[in-house]
Design an enzyme around this catalytic site. Structure first.
Site, PDB file in Angstrom:
ATOM      1  CD  GLU A 273      -1.282  -1.316  -3.823  1.00  0.00           C
ATOM      2  OE1 GLU A 273      -1.380  -1.503  -2.490  1.00  0.00           O
ATOM      3  OE2 GLU A 273      -2.167  -1.677  -4.464  1.00  0.00           O
TER       4      GLU A 273
ATOM      5  N   GLY B  90       0.946  -1.198   0.077  1.00  0.00           N
ATOM      6  CA  GLY B  90       0.090   0.026   0.067  1.00  0.00           C
ATOM      7  C   GLY B  90       0.848   1.175  -0.009  1.00  0.00           C
TER       8      GLY B  90
HETATM    9  N1  COA Z   1       1.458  -4.031   8.698  1.00  0.00           N
HETATM   10  C1  COA Z   1       1.474  -4.101  10.008  1.00  0.00           C
HETATM   11  N2  COA Z   1       2.686  -3.623  10.695  1.00  0.00           N
HETATM   12  C2  COA Z   1       3.635  -3.601  10.308  1.00  0.00           C
HETATM   13  C3  COA Z   1       3.738  -3.506   8.844  1.00  0.00           C
HETATM   14  C4  COA Z   1       2.501  -3.653   8.118  1.00  0.00           C
HETATM   15  N3  COA Z   1       2.494  -3.589   6.760  1.00  0.00           N
HETATM   16  N4  COA Z   1       4.812  -3.379   8.462  1.00  0.00           N
HETATM   17  C5  COA Z   1       5.662  -3.453   9.597  1.00  0.00           C
HETATM   18  N5  COA Z   1       4.917  -3.382  10.617  1.00  0.00           N
HETATM   19  C6  COA Z   1       5.185  -3.398  12.109  1.00  0.00           C
HETATM   20  C7  COA Z   1       5.885  -4.650  12.406  1.00  0.00           C
HETATM   21  O1  COA Z   1       4.955  -5.784  12.890  1.00  0.00           O
HETATM   22  C8  COA Z   1       6.600  -4.287  13.808  1.00  0.00           C
HETATM   23  O2  COA Z   1       5.798  -4.314  14.801  1.00  0.00           O
HETATM   24  P1  COA Z   1       6.293  -4.752  16.294  1.00  0.00           P
HETATM   25  O3  COA Z   1       7.250  -3.680  16.541  1.00  0.00           O
HETATM   26  O4  COA Z   1       5.243  -4.559  17.156  1.00  0.00           O
HETATM   27  O5  COA Z   1       6.658  -5.930  16.071  1.00  0.00           O
HETATM   28  C9  COA Z   1       7.079  -2.670  13.225  1.00  0.00           C
HETATM   29  O6  COA Z   1       6.140  -2.361  12.497  1.00  0.00           O
HETATM   30  C10 COA Z   1       8.459  -2.601  13.109  1.00  0.00           C
HETATM   31  O7  COA Z   1       8.558  -3.498  11.651  1.00  0.00           O
HETATM   32  P2  COA Z   1       9.852  -4.529  11.903  1.00  0.00           P
HETATM   33  O8  COA Z   1       9.497  -5.578  10.811  1.00  0.00           O
HETATM   34  O9  COA Z   1      10.097  -4.987  13.227  1.00  0.00           O
HETATM   35  O10 COA Z   1      11.082  -3.784  11.088  1.00  0.00           O
HETATM   36  P3  COA Z   1      12.251  -3.958  10.225  1.00  0.00           P
HETATM   37  O11 COA Z   1      13.076  -2.913  10.103  1.00  0.00           O
HETATM   38  O12 COA Z   1      12.685  -5.339  10.802  1.00  0.00           O
HETATM   39  O13 COA Z   1      11.576  -4.472   8.820  1.00  0.00           O
HETATM   40  C11 COA Z   1       9.970  -4.131   6.957  1.00  0.00           C
HETATM   41  C12 COA Z   1      11.051  -3.410   7.839  1.00  0.00           C
HETATM   42  C13 COA Z   1       9.251  -2.788   6.172  1.00  0.00           C
HETATM   43  C14 COA Z   1      10.992  -4.776   5.945  1.00  0.00           C
HETATM   44  C15 COA Z   1       9.057  -4.988   7.489  1.00  0.00           C
HETATM   45  O14 COA Z   1       8.516  -4.751   8.555  1.00  0.00           O
HETATM   46  C16 COA Z   1       8.038  -5.635   6.623  1.00  0.00           C
HETATM   47  O15 COA Z   1       8.397  -6.438   5.698  1.00  0.00           O
HETATM   48  N6  COA Z   1       6.855  -5.053   6.609  1.00  0.00           N
HETATM   49  C17 COA Z   1       5.600  -5.628   6.038  1.00  0.00           C
HETATM   50  C18 COA Z   1       5.659  -5.238   4.589  1.00  0.00           C
HETATM   51  C19 COA Z   1       4.640  -5.488   3.702  1.00  0.00           C
HETATM   52  O16 COA Z   1       4.663  -6.884   3.417  1.00  0.00           O
HETATM   53  N7  COA Z   1       3.875  -4.771   3.251  1.00  0.00           N
HETATM   54  C20 COA Z   1       2.804  -5.016   2.518  1.00  0.00           C
HETATM   55  C21 COA Z   1       1.535  -5.336   3.138  1.00  0.00           C
HETATM   56  S1  COA Z   1       0.270  -6.168   2.085  1.00  0.00           S
END
Ligand code: COA
Length: 257
Positions: A110, A107
Site C-alpha cells: 500500500e 501496508g
Molecule cells: N509485523 C510485525 N512484525 C513482522 C512483520 C509484520 N508485518 N513482518 C515480519 N515481522 C517480524 C517477524 O515477526 C520477525 O520477528 P522476530 O525476529 O522477532 O521473530 C522478523 O520480522 C523477521 O521476520 P521473519 O518472519 O522471521 O522473516 P522470514 O524471512 O522468515 O519471513 C516474511 C519474511 C515477510 C515472509 C514474513 O515475515 C511475513 O510473512 N511477515 C508478515 C507479512 C504480512 O502478513 N504483512 C501484512 C500485515 S497486515
C-alpha cells in the site's frame, strides 16, 4: 527518528523505512515519523525516493504485533491515521518513486502504490495478505490497487492473499521496471535525476493535473489540465526554456520561478 532515515542529495530526497527487527513493518511510531518527514519536505526537493532498509524487505506490512489486540475503535483510528499519512505522500506536489527492494506486503504494498510509480528489484515480492490474517487492507489497498492494476487483478490479489514475484508484478502493471537488486537505487536515482532536471513548476503541475484529474470526469479533468497548463506560463523557467529552444542555445538550469 528511530525508524525512518532520510538523505538529501542535490534535490533528491531518499526516505528509507528502516526498522530491521520487524522487516520495516509499520507501527504507529514509524507512521508518525513518516508523517513528520513528509510534512517537512520543502520546495528545494524535486523528487522523492521511498525505499526499505536492509536487503530483505521494502516494508513487510503494518505491524502485526501492534494490531493483534486492537479494539475496533483503535483499528479504525490506526487505519485512518495510516491513510492520512499515505494520502499526504500521494498529494505531495513533487513526484515520489517507490524503489521496492524485497517484501512489499500489506501496508508495504500500500505504501508502494501511494507513490507515483514503482520500480523494484528482482527479489521483490508483492501481496495483500490481510485476509489471511482475518482483516482487510486498511492503508488504501482496497481503493488504490484496483485504480492502478484494474479491478480483476486487484480482487484476485486481495481475496487470495497471494504473493507475487517481480516478473508478475511487472506483467500486471504493478511496477514499471525490474532491476538486479544491486542496481535498484542507482536506477531510482537516474529516474529521479531526469525528473529533477525538468522544470519543477511544470513537473508539479503535471503531477497534480494527472493525479487529481483521475478522480474527476473527463470534462472537469480537462478544465483542470487547462488550469495547470496555464500556471506554467509567465514563469522565468517557461520563458527561458522556450527562448533557448528557439534561439538554438543551451537553456539555463530551471530555477523553479
Ligand atoms: N509485523 C510485525 N512484525 C513482522 C512483520 C509484520 N508485518 N513482518 C515480519 N515481522 C517480524 C517477524 O515477526 C520477525 O520477528 P522476530 O525476529 O522477532 O521473530 C522478523 O520480522 C523477521 O521476520 P521473519 O518472519 O522471521 O522473516 P522470514 O524471512 O522468515 O519471513 C516474511 C519474511 C515477510 C515472509 C514474513 O515475515 C511475513 O510473512 N511477515 C508478515 C507479512 C504480512 O502478513 N504483512 C501484512 C500485515 S497486515
Amino acid at each position: 527518528m528511530n525508524n525512518i532515515r532520510t538523505e538529501l542529495k542535490d534535490t533528491i530526497l531518499t526516505i528509507t523505512v528502516d526498522r530491521p527487527k520487524a522487516l520495516n513493518a509499520l507501527n504507529r511510531e514509524t507512521l508518525e515519523e513518516l508523517k513528520r518527514v513528509i510534512e517537512g519536505i520543502d520546495s528545494g526537493v524535486r523528487c522523492v525516493i521511498v525505499t526499505g532498509g536492509g536487503e530483505k524487505a521494502f516494508v513487510a506490512g503494518a505491524d502485526i504485533a501492534a494490531m493483534r489486540s486492537m479494539t475496533k475503535a483503535q483499528a479504525k483510528e490506526f487505519s485512518a491515521f495510516g491513510n492520512g499519512v499515505f494520502r499526504a505522500l500521494e498529494r505531495l506536489p513533487i513526484p515520489v518513486i517507490a524503489a521496492v527492494n524485497g517484501f512489499a506486503l500489506g501496508g508495504g504494498c500500500e505504501l508502494a502504490i501511494a507513490c507515483d510509480f514503482r520500480i523494484c528489484s528482482e527479489n521483490a515480492v508483492f501481496g495483500q495478505p490481510e485476509v489471511a490474517l482475518g482483516i482487510t487492507a486498511g492503508f488504501g489497498g482496497t481503493q488504490r490497487l484496483a485504480r492502478l492494476i484494474g479491478e480483476g487483478w486487484a480482487k484476485q490479489l486481495l481475496y487470495t492473499a497471494a504473493r507475487i514475484k517481480a516478473p508478475q508484478a511487472l506483467e500486471i502493471g504493478l511496477v514499471n521496471q525490474v532491476f538486479p537488486a544491486g542496481e535498484l537505487m542507482e536506477e531510482a536515482r537516474k529516474i529521479a535525476t531526469a525528473i529533477a532536471n525538468n522544470g519543477p513548476i511544470a513537473v508539479s503541475a503535471t503531477k497534480t493535473a494527472l493525479t487529481d484529474g483521475l478522480l474527476l470526469d473527463i470534462d472537469e479533468a480537462l478544465i483542470l489540465e487547462a488550469d495547470r497548463f496555464s500556471t506554467c506560463f509567465e514563469t522565468e523557467d517557461q520563458r527561458e526554456a522556450m527562448s533557448a529552444m528557439l534561439e538554438k542555445r543551451p537553456a539555463n538550469p530551471f530555477q523553479g520561478k
